[in-house]
Design a protein around this motif. Structure first.
Motif, PDB file in Angstrom:
ATOM      1  N   VAL A 108      10.491  90.942  63.934  1.00 53.90           N
ATOM      2  CA  VAL A 108       9.255  91.604  64.520  1.00 53.90           C
ATOM      3  C   VAL A 108       8.346  90.353  65.311  1.00 53.90           C
ATOM      4  CG1 VAL A 108       9.230  93.449  62.984  1.00 53.90           C
ATOM      5  CG2 VAL A 108       7.726  91.674  62.613  1.00 53.90           C
ATOM      6  N   TYR A 109       8.254  89.198  64.586  1.00 57.04           N
ATOM      7  CA  TYR A 109       7.098  88.230  64.998  1.00 57.04           C
ATOM      8  C   TYR A 109       7.545  87.837  66.373  1.00 57.04           C
ATOM      9  CZ  TYR A 109       5.177  88.977  60.628  1.00 57.04           C
ATOM     10  OH  TYR A 109       4.777  89.720  59.151  1.00 57.04           O
ATOM     11  N   SER A 110       8.826  87.952  66.906  1.00 59.37           N
ATOM     12  CA  SER A 110       9.126  87.547  68.219  1.00 59.37           C
ATOM     13  C   SER A 110       8.951  88.586  69.096  1.00 59.37           C
ATOM     14  CB  SER A 110      10.471  87.011  68.320  1.00 59.37           C
ATOM     15  OG  SER A 110      11.364  88.200  67.923  1.00 59.37           O
ATOM     16  N   ILE A 111       8.375  89.781  68.595  1.00 62.74           N
ATOM     17  CA  ILE A 111       8.294  90.947  69.497  1.00 62.74           C
ATOM     18  C   ILE A 111       6.609  91.072  70.127  1.00 62.74           C
ATOM     19  CG2 ILE A 111       8.525  93.288  69.871  1.00 62.74           C
ATOM     20  CD1 ILE A 111      10.974  93.128  67.678  1.00 62.74           C
ATOM     21  N   ARG A 112       6.510  90.948  71.426  1.00 67.47           N
ATOM     22  CA  ARG A 112       5.190  91.134  71.809  1.00 67.47           C
ATOM     23  C   ARG A 112       4.439  92.388  71.110  1.00 67.47           C
ATOM     24  NH1 ARG A 112       3.756  91.876  78.468  1.00 67.47           N
ATOM     25  NH2 ARG A 112       1.559  92.152  78.006  1.00 67.47           N
ATOM     26  N   ALA A 113       5.175  93.557  71.122  1.00 62.77           N
ATOM     27  CA  ALA A 113       4.242  94.651  70.649  1.00 62.77           C
ATOM     28  C   ALA A 113       3.722  94.652  69.112  1.00 62.77           C
ATOM     29  CB  ALA A 113       5.195  96.112  70.930  1.00 62.77           C
ATOM     30  N   THR A 114       4.341  93.492  68.454  1.00 58.34           N
ATOM     31  CA  THR A 114       3.770  93.441  67.191  1.00 58.34           C
ATOM     32  C   THR A 114       2.492  92.943  67.200  1.00 58.34           C
ATOM     33  OG1 THR A 114       6.015  92.916  66.508  1.00 58.34           O
ATOM     34  CG2 THR A 114       4.207  91.970  65.065  1.00 58.34           C
ATOM     35  N   TYR A 115       1.928  92.375  68.184  1.00 55.39           N
ATOM     36  CA  TYR A 115       0.471  91.910  68.102  1.00 55.39           C
ATOM     37  C   TYR A 115      -0.412  92.732  68.666  1.00 55.39           C
ATOM     38  CZ  TYR A 115       3.263  87.814  66.869  1.00 55.39           C
ATOM     39  OH  TYR A 115       4.226  86.993  66.114  1.00 55.39           O
ATOM     40  N   GLU A 116      -1.476  92.848  67.762  1.00 56.05           N
ATOM     41  CA  GLU A 116      -2.695  93.904  68.512  1.00 56.05           C
ATOM     42  C   GLU A 116      -3.863  93.033  69.087  1.00 56.05           C
ATOM     43  OE1 GLU A 116      -1.325  93.715  65.483  1.00 56.05           O
ATOM     44  OE2 GLU A 116      -3.276  93.670  64.133  1.00 56.05           O
ATOM     45  N   ASN A 117      -3.733  91.831  68.984  1.00 56.92           N
ATOM     46  CA  ASN A 117      -4.897  90.839  69.446  1.00 56.92           C
ATOM     47  C   ASN A 117      -4.277  89.746  70.255  1.00 56.92           C
ATOM     48  OD1 ASN A 117      -7.295  92.152  67.552  1.00 56.92           O
ATOM     49  ND2 ASN A 117      -5.657  91.569  66.264  1.00 56.92           N
ATOM     50  N   TRP A 118      -4.860  89.673  71.598  1.00 61.14           N
ATOM     51  CA  TRP A 118      -4.488  88.614  72.427  1.00 61.14           C
ATOM     52  C   TRP A 118      -5.593  87.877  73.116  1.00 61.14           C
ATOM     53  CZ3 TRP A 118       0.678  87.628  73.684  1.00 61.14           C
ATOM     54  CH2 TRP A 118       1.628  88.646  73.170  1.00 61.14           C
ATOM     55  N   GLY A 119      -5.374  86.573  73.198  1.00 57.70           N
ATOM     56  CA  GLY A 119      -6.284  85.720  73.950  1.00 57.70           C
ATOM     57  C   GLY A 119      -6.191  86.030  75.503  1.00 57.70           C
ATOM     58  N   GLN A 120      -7.101  85.151  76.500  1.00 58.03           N
ATOM     59  CA  GLN A 120      -6.799  85.316  77.763  1.00 58.03           C
ATOM     60  C   GLN A 120      -5.505  84.361  78.338  1.00 58.03           C
ATOM     61  OE1 GLN A 120      -8.393  87.785  79.583  1.00 58.03           O
ATOM     62  NE2 GLN A 120      -8.864  88.417  77.759  1.00 58.03           N
ATOM     63  N   GLY A 121      -5.407  83.533  77.499  1.00 59.67           N
ATOM     64  CA  GLY A 121      -4.245  82.630  78.143  1.00 59.67           C
ATOM     65  C   GLY A 121      -5.000  81.390  78.518  1.00 59.67           C
ATOM     66  N   THR A 122      -3.943  80.287  78.528  1.00 57.62           N
ATOM     67  CA  THR A 122      -4.446  79.136  79.090  1.00 57.62           C
ATOM     68  C   THR A 122      -3.242  78.513  79.864  1.00 57.62           C
ATOM     69  OG1 THR A 122      -5.175  76.554  78.461  1.00 57.62           O
ATOM     70  CG2 THR A 122      -3.813  77.759  76.845  1.00 57.62           C
ATOM     71  N   GLN A 123      -3.729  77.870  81.272  1.00 58.78           N
ATOM     72  CA  GLN A 123      -2.381  77.659  81.942  1.00 58.78           C
ATOM     73  C   GLN A 123      -2.180  76.189  81.735  1.00 58.78           C
ATOM     74  OE1 GLN A 123      -1.320  79.302  84.959  1.00 58.78           O
ATOM     75  NE2 GLN A 123      -0.050  77.764  84.912  1.00 58.78           N
ATOM     76  N   VAL A 124      -0.743  75.984  81.745  1.00 65.38           N
ATOM     77  CA  VAL A 124      -0.204  74.577  81.581  1.00 65.38           C
ATOM     78  C   VAL A 124       0.883  74.633  82.929  1.00 65.38           C
ATOM     79  CG1 VAL A 124       1.724  73.463  80.312  1.00 65.38           C
ATOM     80  CG2 VAL A 124       0.065  74.884  78.921  1.00 65.38           C
ATOM     81  N   VAL A 125       0.570  73.347  83.475  1.00 60.70           N
ATOM     82  CA  VAL A 125       1.341  73.057  84.625  1.00 60.70           C
ATOM     83  C   VAL A 125       2.019  71.601  84.286  1.00 60.70           C
ATOM     84  CG1 VAL A 125       1.272  72.380  87.073  1.00 60.70           C
ATOM     85  CG2 VAL A 125      -0.358  74.098  86.172  1.00 60.70           C
ATOM     86  N   VAL A 126       3.281  71.752  84.280  1.00 65.40           N
ATOM     87  CA  VAL A 126       4.098  70.668  84.331  1.00 65.40           C
ATOM     88  C   VAL A 126       4.528  70.209  85.842  1.00 65.40           C
ATOM     89  CG1 VAL A 126       5.892  69.617  82.979  1.00 65.40           C
ATOM     90  CG2 VAL A 126       4.848  71.508  81.873  1.00 65.40           C
ATOM     91  N   ALA A 127       4.069  68.985  86.030  1.00 68.02           N
ATOM     92  CA  ALA A 127       4.386  68.210  87.254  1.00 68.02           C
ATOM     93  C   ALA A 127       5.964  67.488  87.248  1.00 68.02           C
ATOM     94  CB  ALA A 127       3.468  67.292  87.578  1.00 68.02           C
ATOM     95  N   SER A 128       6.620  67.678  88.154  1.00 70.56           N
ATOM     96  CA  SER A 128       7.838  66.980  88.062  1.00 70.56           C
ATOM     97  C   SER A 128       7.670  65.332  88.795  1.00 70.56           C
ATOM     98  CB  SER A 128       8.830  67.500  88.967  1.00 70.56           C
ATOM     99  OG  SER A 128       8.491  68.059  90.142  1.00 70.56           O
TER     100      SER A 128
END
Length: 128
Positions: A108-128
């Motif tokens: 279940v821990y790989s399933i999005r619906a398991t989690y009821e609390n979420w952050g706003q996210g942080t952007q990661v950009v990987v340049a080639s």
């Protein structure tokens, strides 16, 4: 209400590393597990990694399991994701999530619906 705040994102060159912290605050909160997911525009949010505090069990998706780790410096309200050998296709917004109920089925821990609390996210950009 629980707030999750991710940080540590930014621009990194291909092959580089980043360490993303996620901190929980708000009401008295004790998570049973915390996880990391990632999402690109127009795509589904996908599982990256998780830690279940009982037994200190960690779980990783196949694309990352040899390169990403949830190190052992966490608490139940703070978790880190260490990423190395990042590739341009791993340019995503990375989200932290937490769940309070304890589940015995590890899947279940790989399933999005398991989690009821979420952050706003942080952007990661990987340049080639």
């Amino acid at each position: 209400q629980v707030q999750l705040v991710e940080s540590g994102g930014g621009l990194v060159q291909a092959g580089g590393s980043l360490r993303l912290p996620c901190a929980a605050s708000g009401r008295t909160f004790s998570s049973a597990a915390m996880g990391w997911f990632r999402q690109a525009p127009g795509q589904e949010r996908e599982f990256v990694a998780a830690v279940r505090w009982t037994g200190d069990s960690t779980y990783y998706s196949d694309p990352v399991k040899s390169r990403f780790t949830i190190p052992g410096e966490n608490t139940k309200n703070k978790v880190y994701l260490k990423m190395r050998t990042l590739q341009p296709e791993e340019t995503y917004v990375y989200y932290c999530a937490a769940t309070e109920p304890l589940y015995l089925d590890d899947k279940v821990y790989s399933i999005r619906a398991t989690y009821e609390n979420w952050g706003q996210g942080t952007q990661v950009v990987v340049a080639s």
